[in-house]
Design an enzyme around this catalytic site. Structure first.
Site, PDB file in Angstrom:
ATOM      1  CG  HIS A  24       0.338  -1.891   6.007  1.00 52.40           C
ATOM      2  ND1 HIS A  24      -0.183  -2.943   6.723  1.00 52.40           N
ATOM      3  CD2 HIS A  24       1.671  -1.888   6.267  1.00 52.40           C
ATOM      4  CE1 HIS A  24       0.792  -3.546   7.394  1.00 52.40           C
ATOM      5  NE2 HIS A  24       1.912  -2.926   7.133  1.00 52.40           N
ATOM      6  CG  HIS A  67      -1.853   6.596   1.645  1.00 52.85           C
ATOM      7  ND1 HIS A  67      -0.978   7.580   2.062  1.00 52.85           N
ATOM      8  CD2 HIS A  67      -2.671   6.364   2.707  1.00 52.85           C
ATOM      9  CE1 HIS A  67      -1.252   7.928   3.313  1.00 52.85           C
ATOM     10  NE2 HIS A  67      -2.275   7.196   3.727  1.00 52.85           N
ATOM     11  CG  HIS A  76      -6.586   4.782   4.867  1.00 50.47           C
ATOM     12  ND1 HIS A  76      -5.830   3.897   5.605  1.00 50.47           N
ATOM     13  CD2 HIS A  76      -5.777   5.841   4.603  1.00 50.47           C
ATOM     14  CE1 HIS A  76      -4.620   4.412   5.798  1.00 50.47           C
ATOM     15  NE2 HIS A  76      -4.570   5.589   5.191  1.00 50.47           N
ATOM     16  CG  HIS A 105      -5.111   9.909   4.251  1.00 48.29           C
ATOM     17  ND1 HIS A 105      -4.834   9.016   5.271  1.00 48.29           N
ATOM     18  CD2 HIS A 105      -6.378  10.353   4.481  1.00 48.29           C
ATOM     19  CE1 HIS A 105      -5.887   8.930   6.065  1.00 48.29           C
ATOM     20  NE2 HIS A 105      -6.838   9.729   5.611  1.00 48.29           N
ATOM     21  CB  THR A 135      -3.927   7.174  10.216  1.00 52.63           C
ATOM     22  OG1 THR A 135      -3.628   6.878   8.844  1.00 52.63           O
ATOM     23  CG2 THR A 135      -4.606   8.540  10.320  1.00 52.63           C
ATOM     24  CB  THR A 136       0.362   3.953   9.262  1.00 47.49           C
ATOM     25  OG1 THR A 136       1.163   4.972   8.636  1.00 47.49           O
ATOM     26  CG2 THR A 136      -0.882   3.702   8.432  1.00 47.49           C
TER      27      THR A 136
END
Length: 243
Positions: free
Chosen positions: A83, A108, A110, A127, A194-195
């Site tokens: 992801h 990580h 996005h 993030h 957000t996951t």
């Protein structure tokens, strides 16, 4: 118990795959963000009223105290969890917010950005995820615009795992400081991960000044992930966005 579970979601490569290798959630189709809350009872809060990401706008002026950053070199390994691409961090680096010390656990990325600022989407967002001893969470978000190559990304990008589940040690520990802008002014709001499991009560600290990343760096990340990994914007509801 809830905070222990929240911290586990931060520390582990959450949601990568089950024992049969089937993804538990994703960013499209039946397992996409609009269905996360229904995929598992653990994800029920994904339909909550204080979810992230959001469009940051309608700012309220506030006397936000500076974030105290105490980052050391500590990025030990980089992994592809299916992801995102994530760098796990050794203990010893932290921020201080509201008089509370939050340890940096991992950072990580996005693409495109999950949060928007006054309606603007960015091609990449980092993030930096922190947790206090009590299990409270704080995320420092940094936006990237296309431009000059980013030195802070180079080591991780050179070692980027291309297959979900792959993990590579970093020969030299990475420094999260390289992912921070020189101007540390920030926006603040209360939100969630957000996951899945979309844990709420997260302090979001969004840097105002974006960094740059080259087109090649942005495309490299997108090619490895094979699809956008940004959750759709969530309703702000009654939450203030402070600056």
């Amino acid at each position: 118990m809830k905070k222990a579970l929240c911290l586990s979601a931060v520390l582990l490569a959450s949601g990568a795959a089950n024992a049969e290798g089937e993804a538990k959630w994703g960013y499209s189709g039946d397992k996409g963000p609009e269905n996360w809350a229904a995929l598992s009872p653990d994800n029920a809060i994904c339909s909550g009223k204080n979810q992230s990401p959001i469009n940051l706008t309608g700012f309220i002026e506030a006397e936000l105290q500076p974030i105290t950053f105490d980052y050391q070199k500590g990025g030990q390994e980089i992994l592809n969890n299916g992801h995102t691409v994530q760098v796990n961090y050794a203990s010893g680096s932290s921020i201080e917010v509201d008089g509370i010390n939050f340890d940096l656990k991992q950072f990580h990325f996005h693409a495109p950005s999950e949060n928007h600022i006054e309606g603007k989407s960015y091609p990449l967002e980092a993030h930096l995820v922190h947790a206090s001893e009590e299990g409270d969470l704080a995320v420092v978000a940094v936006m990237f615009e296309e431009g000059e190559a980013n030195e802070g990304l180079k080591q991780g990008w050179a070692n980027m795992p291309e297959q979900a589940g792959d993990e590579h040690p970093l020969s030299e520990q990475a420094s999260a400081s390289a992912l921070l802008p020189s101007d540390r002014d920030y926006y603040r709001f209360n939100g969630s991960l957000t996951t899945p499991p979309c844990t709420q009560g997260v302090r979001w600290l969004v840097m105002k000044q974006p960094l740059t990343a080259s087109q090649e760096q942005i495309e490299r990340f997108a090619d490895v992930l094979h699809e956008p990994n940004n959750r759709s914007l969530q309703p702000v509801n009654a939450r203030p966005v402070l600056q």
